[in-house]
Write a protein that holds these residues in place. Structure first.
Motif, PDB file in Angstrom:
ATOM      1  N   GLY A 156       0.790  -1.220   0.000  1.00 13.09           N
ATOM      2  CA  GLY A 156       0.000   0.000   0.000  1.00 13.09           C
ATOM      3  C   GLY A 156       0.822   1.269   0.000  1.00 13.09           C
ATOM      4  O   GLY A 156       0.294   2.355  -0.253  1.00 13.09           O
ATOM      5  N   ASP A 166     -16.701  -2.643 -11.294  1.00 14.40           N
ATOM      6  CA  ASP A 166     -17.150  -1.686 -10.270  1.00 14.40           C
ATOM      7  C   ASP A 166     -17.375  -2.388  -8.935  1.00 14.40           C
ATOM      8  O   ASP A 166     -17.001  -1.879  -7.873  1.00 14.40           O
ATOM      9  CB  ASP A 166     -18.443  -0.995 -10.726  1.00 14.40           C
ATOM     10  N   VAL A 174     -13.913  -3.082  -7.353  1.00 13.17           N
ATOM     11  CA  VAL A 174     -13.231  -1.887  -6.839  1.00 13.17           C
ATOM     12  C   VAL A 174     -13.930  -1.384  -5.574  1.00 13.17           C
ATOM     13  O   VAL A 174     -13.276  -1.052  -4.576  1.00 13.17           O
ATOM     14  CB  VAL A 174     -13.184  -0.796  -7.917  1.00 13.17           C
ATOM     15  N   VAL A 175     -15.257  -1.320  -5.606  1.00  8.63           N
ATOM     16  CA  VAL A 175     -16.006  -0.825  -4.454  1.00  8.63           C
ATOM     17  C   VAL A 175     -15.781  -1.733  -3.253  1.00  8.63           C
ATOM     18  O   VAL A 175     -15.569  -1.272  -2.121  1.00  8.63           O
ATOM     19  CB  VAL A 175     -17.518  -0.739  -4.788  1.00  8.63           C
ATOM     20  N   SER A 176     -15.795  -3.039  -3.483  1.00  8.84           N
ATOM     21  CA  SER A 176     -15.625  -3.989  -2.387  1.00  8.84           C
ATOM     22  C   SER A 176     -14.227  -3.884  -1.776  1.00  8.84           C
ATOM     23  O   SER A 176     -14.069  -3.899  -0.549  1.00  8.84           O
ATOM     24  CB  SER A 176     -15.883  -5.414  -2.905  1.00  8.84           C
ATOM     25  N   LEU A 177     -13.201  -3.762  -2.625  1.00  6.26           N
ATOM     26  CA  LEU A 177     -11.828  -3.656  -2.129  1.00  6.26           C
ATOM     27  C   LEU A 177     -11.619  -2.352  -1.366  1.00  6.26           C
ATOM     28  O   LEU A 177     -11.030  -2.344  -0.270  1.00  6.26           O
ATOM     29  CB  LEU A 177     -10.851  -3.761  -3.297  1.00  6.26           C
ATOM     30  N   ASN A 178     -12.113  -1.243  -1.928  1.00  4.11           N
ATOM     31  CA  ASN A 178     -11.955   0.052  -1.255  1.00  4.11           C
ATOM     32  C   ASN A 178     -12.676   0.078   0.086  1.00  4.11           C
ATOM     33  O   ASN A 178     -12.177   0.650   1.067  1.00  4.11           O
ATOM     34  CB  ASN A 178     -12.480   1.174  -2.151  1.00  4.11           C
ATOM     35  N   LYS A 179     -13.829  -0.514   0.124  1.00  3.55           N
ATOM     36  CA  LYS A 179     -14.592  -0.562   1.372  1.00  3.55           C
ATOM     37  C   LYS A 179     -13.838  -1.366   2.427  1.00  3.55           C
ATOM     38  O   LYS A 179     -13.818  -1.006   3.607  1.00  3.55           O
ATOM     39  CB  LYS A 179     -15.967  -1.172   1.118  1.00  3.55           C
ATOM     40  N   TYR A 180     -13.163  -2.424   1.987  1.00  6.21           N
ATOM     41  CA  TYR A 180     -12.453  -3.280   2.932  1.00  6.21           C
ATOM     42  C   TYR A 180     -11.231  -2.570   3.524  1.00  6.21           C
ATOM     43  O   TYR A 180     -11.001  -2.608   4.737  1.00  6.21           O
ATOM     44  CB  TYR A 180     -12.016  -4.567   2.241  1.00  6.21           C
ATOM     45  N   ILE A 181     -10.441  -1.906   2.662  1.00  9.90           N
ATOM     46  CA  ILE A 181      -9.190  -1.314   3.155  1.00  9.90           C
ATOM     47  C   ILE A 181      -9.395   0.043   3.807  1.00  9.90           C
ATOM     48  O   ILE A 181      -8.463   0.609   4.389  1.00  9.90           O
ATOM     49  CB  ILE A 181      -8.157  -1.190   2.013  1.00  9.90           C
ATOM     50  N   SER A 182     -10.617   0.596   3.713  1.00 10.04           N
ATOM     51  CA  SER A 182     -10.847   1.940   4.246  1.00 10.04           C
ATOM     52  C   SER A 182     -10.903   1.972   5.765  1.00 10.04           C
ATOM     53  O   SER A 182     -10.742   3.023   6.376  1.00 10.04           O
ATOM     54  CB  SER A 182     -12.152   2.513   3.680  1.00 10.04           C
ATOM     55  N   ASN A 234      -4.036   3.439   7.887  1.00  9.72           N
ATOM     56  CA  ASN A 234      -3.769   3.339   6.465  1.00  9.72           C
ATOM     57  C   ASN A 234      -3.305   1.928   6.124  1.00  9.72           C
ATOM     58  O   ASN A 234      -2.464   1.360   6.829  1.00  9.72           O
ATOM     59  CB  ASN A 234      -2.686   4.342   6.038  1.00  9.72           C
TER      60      ASN A 234
END
Length: 777
Positions: free
Chosen positions: A231, A270, A273-281, A317
């Motif tokens: 990351g 989509d 991407v949404v699922s991955l971003n939600k997980y790492i946020s 992060n």
């Protein structure tokens, strides 16, 4: 002077004694004061010590309870009140049996009772007790005796430390450990070592390279791919297996995550991407998992499951996400196959009953909300069993597949067609505005069957009967609507098939009547309730009775006389027609023998063959068996088949009829003109006689066109060396026309109604014929 001296001496002695006494008293007072001062200082010190001790005990972050040896609570400090929720007034001075959290049934109460009664000592005992508000308190307890100066126990002291936070922390740590352990077990087969920690890079450079080599061998050796995204710099490591699964063709050691995104199908990108971003946020303990599709250079679609676990820094992060890539294409195909088996018909690919019920639930909710109607169509192929029995199930399956395809083309996307089994199809028509929508769709579906069906260069006609029920008028659940549509479908069959009928409440009565007929019909043969009536067929150029047609009647003790049209189709549908047909043929042949014995040597008998009988593979053998058993000659028996039966499969029909014809039997094509009346079929069939349907005969006197049709049929039959029989002759005018056109034989009420064998008049009808001839001329 002496006296004065004596007095002075005495006074001095008195003073000395006084001073001595005073000194003693003063010393005593001083000593007493000193003692009192000492005692006062000691008492103040003791009091101060006691105040300090009590303050320490009162304000200590430890639960402190002191009990007398008879079980009374003497001390209950402030922290104890905070933790338990009980006030000092609730506890102090009460017996421990009166305090809920010290009851003998609780673990804490049990050890305190034991300490009080047995004077036992407890060290570091972990106990969970319930506070007054119901909260669980985890605590660590020590219980000891307080003794007097002679070492005799006088009090019991119990002290507890709140360890709830520690316990919760331990629980969370245990959960975290289990989660990590689970993930580790999942990934341990996928990679032996991902990274080695190292303190001194230069000193362990060789070990690090060897370790990385072992890691690569392990990663490339497993069936799943491995990925590791940094990351901080955005570099993505992906094993060769992972690249192969995703279809990424590159030799670069590290990729970018955008390269990964490029191979994901647009429809799924989509979501990924949404699922991955939600997980790492947001830092969390759960792992990341998603299923999606990828497309390689050959346009091949594969299903992939990606899992991963992230590591976050102190600021939340993501610094690293690593996991596995699995090809689940075969699993998805298997799941889809299971889904199709569960919800779709395996032959036609149409929805089955389970999916139909689900679609109806959705349509019904929508119709109820919008105040709309739903039409349920019950479609059944006419005489489908004939195709299965004569051409084989392979042809039957091919026909069902084609029918399903054609019917589906007639529906909207919002409508549903399902196959229940056999030759039965159900259609749901949603959002109906008026009955015109229903009539139009029913007509479109019937139009599908107007053209012949071609299967492997074989051509034949198949029709369908349709019953229709309407939601909510005819029912609110699918079972009831299907039952009513089924009743309407049977009504369509009764009306000649190849049509549609709308359900009406009156059909319920028809259903009940049908059920009653079917129940009685099963016992009719055993009870010998069937009888044969015979109707003469008159040779018109002589007036003689050359043949009699055997017609079945049913005399039921409860329902009375029942005509064939009321029960023959039920016998066909239930499979009873085989036995009934054999009985009719055997009985008619036996009666013919009796008539021959009575002198009517040239008399023949005509027997109808139903479509179901004709479908029997051994029909020819059964006919020959009856002939041999009754002792009649084949030429004395004429078999009547309907036009619709003949047209179901011309090749099969021709094959069977040829055997029957070659054996010497007569073959009559019944009801000609009522159905398709194809000249090609007429030319191909090995028949000996053509029977003109009574509807044409009845129209001779009223319609010039009808008369022309009858004239043409007689002429056509004679040109093909066929004899002609006219059915339903009821007037002299009709008979005169037939005589003029040289019709060979006729039957009808003009000559005789169907009668029992004993009442049949086999004498000459020449007078009737001559009278009609005179009237026509």
């Amino acid at each position: 002077m002496r006296i004065v001296s004596i007095l002075l001496i005495g006074n001095i002695e008195t003073q000395v004694i006084f001073y001595i006494i005073y000194s003693v008293v003063l010393l005593v007072l001083l000593f007493a004061f000193a003692i009192r001062s000492y005692i006062s200082r000691r008492d103040r010190k003791l009091y101060l010590q006691r105040e300090v001790s009590e303050a320490i005990i009162e304000n200590a972050k430890t639960i402190v309870l002191i009990f007398s040896l008879d079980g009374k609570v003497l001390l209950f400090n402030k922290f104890a009140q905070e933790m338990t929720g009980y006030s000092r007034k609730d506890v102090t001075g009460r017996s421990i049996d009166e305090i809920p959290f010290l009851d003998r049934d609780t673990e804490l109460g049990e050890i305190i009772h034991e300490a009080v009664s047995e004077k036992t000592i407890v060290r570091n005992k972990e106990i969970c007790f319930t506070a007054k508000n119901g909260r669980k308190i985890y605590s660590l307890w020590n219980i000891d005796m307080i003794s007097d100066t002679e070492n005799v126990p006088v009090y019991v002291a119990a002290m507890g430390i709140d360890i709830t936070d520690r316990k919760n922390t331990e629980s969370r740590l245990a959960d975290s450990y289990q989660e990590l352990e689970s993930l580790y077990r999942e990934l341990v087969t996928k990679e032996i070592e991902l990274r080695l920690q190292f303190d001194d890079l230069n000193a362990r450079d060789n070990d690090l390279r060897r370790s990385e080599e072992r890691y690569r061998l392990a990663v490339e050796g497993v069936n799943d791919g491995v990925w590791d995204w940094d990351g901080r710099d955005g570099r993505l490591f992906m094993s060769k297996k992972g690249r192969d699964i995703l279809g990424i063709d590159t030799d670069e050691e590290f990729l970018t995550i955008e390269k990964w995104f490029e191979v994901i199908l647009r429809e799924d990108l989509d979501k990924f991407v949404v699922s991955l971003n939600k997980y790492i946020s947001e830092p969390q303990k759960k792992h990341f998992q998603i299923e999606y599709r990828v497309k390689d250079d050959d346009d091949e679609i594969r299903w992939v499951r990606t899992r991963g676990m992230a590591i976050w820094d102190d600021d939340g992060n993501p610094v690293r996400v690593a996991g596995s890539i699995t090809d689940i294409t075969e699993q998805k195909l298997a799941d889809e196959k299971i889904h199709r088996l569960a919800f779709f018909d395996s032959l036609t690919g149409l929805p089955n009953r389970a999916l139909l019920m689900d679609r109806f639930s959705i349509a019904e909710a929508n119709a109820r909300r919008k105040n709309k109607s739903i039409a349920v169509y019950f479609l059944d192929l006419d005489n489908f069993k004939t195709i299965n029995d004569t051409m084989g199930h392979t042809y039957g399956d091919k026909l069902l597949l084609k029918v399903g395809e054609q019917l589906r083309l007639k529906l909207r996307k919002s409508d549903t067609i399902a196959r229940l089994g056999g030759d039965e199809f159900i259609m749901l028509q949603t959002n109906i505005n008026s009955m015109d929508d229903v009539y139009k769709l029913a007509a479109r579906m019937l139009n599908v069957f107007k053209k012949p069906w071609k299967l492997d260069d074989r051509e034949f006609y198949v029709t369908a009967s349709i019953g229709i029920s309407i939601y909510p008028n005819d029912g609110t659940d699918l079972r009831e609507l299907m039952k009513n549509a089924d009743a309407a479908m049977y009504r369509a069959k009764e009306k000649g098939k190849n049509n549609f009928q709308i359900f009406t409440p009156e059909l319920n009565m028809k259903i009940m009547e049908r059920m009653e007929i079917e129940n009685h019909l099963r016992k009719a043969a055993q009870k010998k309730e069937f009888v044969l009536y015979y109707q003469p067929q008159i040779e018109l150029n002589t007036g003689k009775v050359k043949c009699v047609e055997a017609l079945i009647r049913w005399s039921d003790p409860h329902m009375g006389w029942i005509m064939p049209e009321a029960f023959i189709h039920i016998a066909e549908e239930t499979g009873m027609i085989g036995n009934i047909g054999e009985w009719v043929m055997a009985t008619a042949c036996a009666q013919l023998c009796k008539w021959h014995e009575e002198g009517h040597d040239d008399l023949r008998v005509s027997v109808n063959l139903s479509a179901k009988q004709f479908q029997q593979p051994d029909i020819f053998e059964k006919i020959m068996g009856i002939i041999e058993k009754t002792g009649i000659k084949p030429e004395w028996l004429e078999l009547e088949i309907t036009e619709s039966l003949a047209m179901q499969d011309l090749e099969h029909t021709t094959s069977i009829l040829s055997r029957i014809r070659d054996a010497g039997f007569g073959i009559s094509l019944d009801d000609f003109g009522k159905g398709y009346s194809s000249l090609n079929y007429l030319k191909a069939l090995p028949i000996t006689n053509l029977k003109i349907d009574k509807t044409f005969i009845h129209g001779i006197s009223n319609s010039v066109n009808q008369a022309k049709i009858v004239k043409a049929l007689i002429s056509l039959a004679h040109s093909m060396d066929l004899t002609v029989t006219a059915e339903g002759v009821e007037s002299s005018a009709q008979l005169g026309f037939l005589l003029k056109e040289r019709c060979d034989t006729a039957q009808g009420y003009l000559f005789s109604k169907p009668k029992p064998a004993k009442d049949v008049d086999l004498s000459s009808y020449r007078t009737c014929v001559e009278t009609s001839m005179e009237m026509s001329s």
